[in-house]
Design a protein around this motif. Sequence first.
Motif, PDB file in Angstrom:
ATOM      1  N   GLU A  33      51.888 -17.500  70.125  1.00 51.19           N
ATOM      2  CA  GLU A  33      51.488 -17.249  68.861  1.00 51.19           C
ATOM      3  C   GLU A  33      52.905 -17.420  68.054  1.00 51.19           C
ATOM      4  OE1 GLU A  33      50.409 -12.604  66.913  1.00 51.19           O
ATOM      5  OE2 GLU A  33      50.380 -13.226  68.717  1.00 51.19           O
ATOM      6  N   TYR A  34      52.923 -17.925  66.771  1.00 55.39           N
ATOM      7  CA  TYR A  34      53.752 -17.654  66.172  1.00 55.39           C
ATOM      8  C   TYR A  34      54.276 -16.028  65.633  1.00 55.39           C
ATOM      9  CZ  TYR A  34      56.496 -18.774  62.014  1.00 55.39           C
ATOM     10  OH  TYR A  34      57.467 -19.107  60.964  1.00 55.39           O
ATOM     11  N   ALA A  35      54.854 -16.277  65.180  1.00 51.81           N
ATOM     12  CA  ALA A  35      55.427 -14.583  64.784  1.00 51.81           C
ATOM     13  C   ALA A  35      55.728 -15.326  62.857  1.00 51.81           C
ATOM     14  CB  ALA A  35      56.678 -14.081  65.809  1.00 51.81           C
ATOM     15  N   THR A  36      55.255 -14.469  61.982  1.00 55.10           N
ATOM     16  CA  THR A  36      55.365 -14.598  60.892  1.00 55.10           C
ATOM     17  C   THR A  36      56.349 -14.564  60.517  1.00 55.10           C
ATOM     18  OG1 THR A  36      54.415 -13.297  59.917  1.00 55.10           O
ATOM     19  CG2 THR A  36      53.177 -15.955  59.887  1.00 55.10           C
ATOM     20  N   GLY A  37      57.014 -13.329  60.608  1.00 51.94           N
ATOM     21  CA  GLY A  37      58.802 -12.225  60.261  1.00 51.94           C
ATOM     22  C   GLY A  37      59.174 -12.594  61.093  1.00 51.94           C
ATOM     23  N   GLY A  38      59.464 -13.571  62.684  1.00 54.31           N
ATOM     24  CA  GLY A  38      60.597 -13.314  63.505  1.00 54.31           C
ATOM     25  C   GLY A  38      60.804 -12.067  63.763  1.00 54.31           C
ATOM     26  N   THR A  39      61.900 -11.508  64.258  1.00 55.24           N
ATOM     27  CA  THR A  39      62.246 -10.835  64.550  1.00 55.24           C
ATOM     28  C   THR A  39      62.681  -9.657  64.706  1.00 55.24           C
ATOM     29  OG1 THR A  39      64.617 -11.001  65.586  1.00 55.24           O
ATOM     30  CG2 THR A  39      62.950 -11.684  66.971  1.00 55.24           C
ATOM     31  N   ILE A  40      63.108  -8.652  65.470  1.00 57.22           N
ATOM     32  CA  ILE A  40      63.375  -6.964  63.893  1.00 57.22           C
ATOM     33  C   ILE A  40      64.734  -7.363  64.120  1.00 57.22           C
ATOM     34  CG2 ILE A  40      63.820  -4.730  64.788  1.00 57.22           C
ATOM     35  CD1 ILE A  40      61.286  -4.196  66.016  1.00 57.22           C
ATOM     36  N   THR A  41      65.413  -8.447  64.631  1.00 53.34           N
ATOM     37  CA  THR A  41      66.670  -8.215  64.434  1.00 53.34           C
ATOM     38  C   THR A  41      66.631  -9.419  62.698  1.00 53.34           C
ATOM     39  OG1 THR A  41      67.261  -8.822  66.537  1.00 53.34           O
ATOM     40  CG2 THR A  41      68.794  -9.704  64.808  1.00 53.34           C
ATOM     41  N   ASP A  42      65.661 -10.551  62.939  1.00 51.48           N
ATOM     42  CA  ASP A  42      65.798 -10.756  61.278  1.00 51.48           C
ATOM     43  C   ASP A  42      65.946  -9.561  60.407  1.00 51.48           C
ATOM     44  OD1 ASP A  42      66.202 -13.456  62.240  1.00 51.48           O
ATOM     45  OD2 ASP A  42      64.243 -13.474  63.055  1.00 51.48           O
ATOM     46  N   VAL A  43      64.737  -8.701  60.584  1.00 53.43           N
ATOM     47  CA  VAL A  43      64.079  -7.869  59.871  1.00 53.43           C
ATOM     48  C   VAL A  43      65.494  -6.913  59.437  1.00 53.43           C
ATOM     49  CG1 VAL A  43      62.681  -5.510  59.445  1.00 53.43           C
ATOM     50  CG2 VAL A  43      61.908  -8.111  60.620  1.00 53.43           C
ATOM     51  N   ILE A  44      66.108  -6.958  59.984  1.00 53.60           N
ATOM     52  CA  ILE A  44      67.333  -5.953  59.999  1.00 53.60           C
ATOM     53  C   ILE A  44      68.219  -6.874  59.165  1.00 53.60           C
ATOM     54  CG2 ILE A  44      69.320  -4.710  60.991  1.00 53.60           C
ATOM     55  CD1 ILE A  44      67.406  -3.855  63.439  1.00 53.60           C
ATOM     56  N   GLN A  45      68.089  -7.412  59.531  1.00 50.39           N
ATOM     57  CA  GLN A  45      69.138  -8.548  58.513  1.00 50.39           C
ATOM     58  C   GLN A  45      68.647  -8.581  56.915  1.00 50.39           C
ATOM     59  OE1 GLN A  45      69.138 -12.335  60.101  1.00 50.39           O
ATOM     60  NE2 GLN A  45      71.049 -11.995  62.217  1.00 50.39           N
ATOM     61  N   ARG A  46      67.323  -9.233  56.886  1.00 50.65           N
ATOM     62  CA  ARG A  46      66.656  -8.556  55.860  1.00 50.65           C
ATOM     63  C   ARG A  46      67.217  -7.764  54.731  1.00 50.65           C
ATOM     64  NH1 ARG A  46      63.002 -12.186  58.279  1.00 50.65           N
ATOM     65  NH2 ARG A  46      61.041 -10.502  58.557  1.00 50.65           N
ATOM     66  N   HIS A  47      66.822  -6.735  55.280  1.00 46.26           N
ATOM     67  CA  HIS A  47      66.884  -5.351  54.843  1.00 46.26           C
ATOM     68  C   HIS A  47      68.765  -4.939  55.071  1.00 46.26           C
ATOM     69  CE1 HIS A  47      62.832  -4.747  56.188  1.00 46.26           C
ATOM     70  NE2 HIS A  47      62.693  -3.887  55.275  1.00 46.26           N
ATOM     71  N   GLY A  48      69.526  -5.606  55.002  1.00 47.46           N
ATOM     72  CA  GLY A  48      71.023  -4.940  54.339  1.00 47.46           C
ATOM     73  C   GLY A  48      71.392  -4.858  55.767  1.00 47.46           C
ATOM     74  N   GLY A  49      70.961  -5.067  57.000  1.00 49.76           N
ATOM     75  CA  GLY A  49      71.918  -4.208  58.214  1.00 49.76           C
ATOM     76  C   GLY A  49      71.078  -3.415  58.837  1.00 49.76           C
ATOM     77  N   PHE A  50      70.089  -2.772  58.105  1.00 45.25           N
ATOM     78  CA  PHE A  50      69.488  -1.631  58.995  1.00 45.25           C
ATOM     79  C   PHE A  50      68.356  -1.228  58.383  1.00 45.25           C
ATOM     80  CE2 PHE A  50      70.977   0.401  55.431  1.00 45.25           C
ATOM     81  CZ  PHE A  50      70.322   1.417  54.804  1.00 45.25           C
ATOM     82  N   VAL A  51      67.567  -0.269  59.514  1.00 48.20           N
ATOM     83  CA  VAL A  51      65.823  -0.628  59.437  1.00 48.20           C
ATOM     84  C   VAL A  51      65.448   1.073  58.346  1.00 48.20           C
ATOM     85  CG1 VAL A  51      63.334  -0.694  59.861  1.00 48.20           C
ATOM     86  CG2 VAL A  51      64.821  -2.023  60.744  1.00 48.20           C
ATOM     87  N   ASP A  52      64.695   1.178  57.115  1.00 44.39           N
ATOM     88  CA  ASP A  52      63.924   2.854  57.383  1.00 44.39           C
ATOM     89  C   ASP A  52      63.779   3.180  58.259  1.00 44.39           C
ATOM     90  OD1 ASP A  52      62.066   3.822  55.991  1.00 44.39           O
ATOM     91  OD2 ASP A  52      62.941   3.572  54.274  1.00 44.39           O
ATOM     92  N   GLU A  53      64.137   4.452  58.384  1.00 45.38           N
ATOM     93  CA  GLU A  53      62.955   5.265  58.639  1.00 45.38           C
ATOM     94  C   GLU A  53      61.943   4.916  59.573  1.00 45.38           C
ATOM     95  OE1 GLU A  53      63.324   9.999  61.063  1.00 45.38           O
ATOM     96  OE2 GLU A  53      65.441   9.317  60.392  1.00 45.38           O
ATOM     97  N   CYS A  54      61.434   5.311  58.585  1.00 43.53           N
ATOM     98  CA  CYS A  54      59.144   5.022  58.796  1.00 43.53           C
ATOM     99  C   CYS A  54      59.164   3.657  58.983  1.00 43.53           C
ATOM    100  CB  CYS A  54      58.709   5.147  56.786  1.00 43.53           C
ATOM    101  SG  CYS A  54      57.431   5.361  56.935  1.00 43.53           S
ATOM    102  N   LEU A  55      59.981   2.956  58.981  1.00 44.90           N
ATOM    103  CA  LEU A  55      59.264   1.008  59.450  1.00 44.90           C
ATOM    104  C   LEU A  55      59.889   1.600  61.133  1.00 44.90           C
ATOM    105  CD1 LEU A  55      58.245  -1.066  58.446  1.00 44.90           C
ATOM    106  CD2 LEU A  55      60.112  -2.122  58.075  1.00 44.90           C
ATOM    107  N   ILE A  56      61.204   2.305  61.145  1.00 49.20           N
ATOM    108  CA  ILE A  56      61.470   2.647  62.325  1.00 49.20           C
ATOM    109  C   ILE A  56      60.303   3.623  63.346  1.00 49.20           C
ATOM    110  CG2 ILE A  56      62.702   3.582  64.651  1.00 49.20           C
ATOM    111  CD1 ILE A  56      65.233   3.005  62.405  1.00 49.20           C
ATOM    112  N   ARG A  57      59.932   3.894  62.795  1.00 52.62           N
ATOM    113  CA  ARG A  57      58.220   4.753  63.255  1.00 52.62           C
ATOM    114  C   ARG A  57      57.337   4.350  64.559  1.00 52.62           C
ATOM    115  NH1 ARG A  57      58.295  10.975  62.675  1.00 52.62           N
ATOM    116  NH2 ARG A  57      60.689  11.438  61.609  1.00 52.62           N
ATOM    117  N   SER A  58      57.307   3.187  63.224  1.00 46.47           N
ATOM    118  CA  SER A  58      56.054   2.279  63.533  1.00 46.47           C
ATOM    119  C   SER A  58      56.560   0.756  64.363  1.00 46.47           C
ATOM    120  CB  SER A  58      56.342   1.591  61.446  1.00 46.47           C
ATOM    121  OG  SER A  58      54.806   0.646  62.193  1.00 46.47           O
ATOM    122  N   TYR A  59      57.950   0.692  64.003  1.00 44.26           N
ATOM    123  CA  TYR A  59      57.582  -0.165  64.952  1.00 44.26           C
ATOM    124  C   TYR A  59      58.041  -0.111  66.651  1.00 44.26           C
ATOM    125  CZ  TYR A  59      58.892  -4.006  61.433  1.00 44.26           C
ATOM    126  OH  TYR A  59      59.302  -4.824  60.657  1.00 44.26           O
TER     127      TYR A  59
END
Length: 432
Positions: free
Chosen positions: A79-105
């Motif tokens: 399956e193709y993951a359109t959003g990349g990895t969580i590492t990519d999400v961290i980079q796109r969010h400026g170096g860390f992830v919001d706690e609400c999103l951390i809870r979800s992930y």
Amino acid sequence: MDNWKKGPIIGRGSSATVSLATTVKGDRFAVKSTELSSSTFLQKEQQFLSKLSSRYIIEYIGFDVDYVDHVPMYNLFMEYATGGTITDVIQRHGGFVDECLIRSYTHQILLGLDYLHSNNLVHCDIKCSNILVCEDGVKIGDLGCAKLVENCGDTSSEFSGTPVFMAPEVARGEKQGFAADVWALGCTVIEMATGCNPWPEMKNPVSALYRIGYSGDVPLFPMWLSDEGKDFLKKCLQRKEEERWTVKELLQHPFVNINSSSKRFEDLPKSSPSSILDQGFWDSFEVTDSPVLTQLVSFSGESPVNRIKQLVEATPVNSYLPKWVDEEDWITVRCDHVEENSNVTYENSYTDSGMEDDNSESTRTDSELYVEAEFSDSVRIIVESIVIETSGANVVNSKFLDFKNINNDSCLLVDSNLNLAMCSLSGPTGFS
């Protein structure tokens, strides 16, 4: 799979290259490829994925062997993951992830681990770069290190994974079971919250693995996490594996329990391209080029020091170490109004003799804010500097916080009372 076309490379791992591919009908999928002669991990992943079916595990599509310049290549279709990895999400969010999103992930990763463990599988390499972000949520990927748990609860004598995410019992070469995945999950939460591996201060591979295996230390908890988040980490990062919560127990923890969340996880924003031609989306992040972090080491029963030495020798030097700049390039900022119970690192305590002499003892906190260097890619902030005046000497105790990735001409400092101070790095070096 017949009649498919390989597209651009979208990721590189320790054992294979991941490319975007399309069928003749235009359907997209991901293909993980490596030379057939070195495809042991990939074939192992294929064997596991082909028997699994869960919305929290990356979907298996198939495999084949083809030739590139007369070299046989093993291809695993997923399956193709359109959003990349969580590492990519961290980079796109400026170096860390919001706690609400951390809870979800974290909730979704736990559901994936619960499925794996119920099938007697230990993943052995949970970390942000192995969690894929799809349109319907995050999913666990890269099962190349996974292993079956025997009836007695033990795995094989081979220990694999990324060293800084290994549990203490794994670093000692004793056992790699379900509890090791729980420890790695705690490390992954820290990685999401900070953008760094859980042991960023470790610079020597031997002492790093020895500390994980034999000291009483655990990774530092991000101080800005909620009390629920810190308690969740405490349950994951117990050094004794029997004291760690199981995945099923963690699913009931208020940090990830969907019934206790004030915001439904499904309502969180998702980012994905509208089509394969959505160039703006692809320009937003670079190809992930992961170093060779994941290792497979067979221990032959030597002493703990020799087992750690084997792990170190199998790991490229500096492959999992922080990339700090030279010390003289740091910027130092001092301010006050930080609560006494802030979780910060104490450094640079010194005594300044020859100051005013009296018989009383008092405490003074500096209120000035200043910058000692003009520019750097990293910032060291003195969040509190307390002067204790005693007879014959003044003792200065300073507390530091380190930050990275600031803009070229400014940095934003937020103290524990949420007061903001903007420090211009191109202006004067002193502020009052």
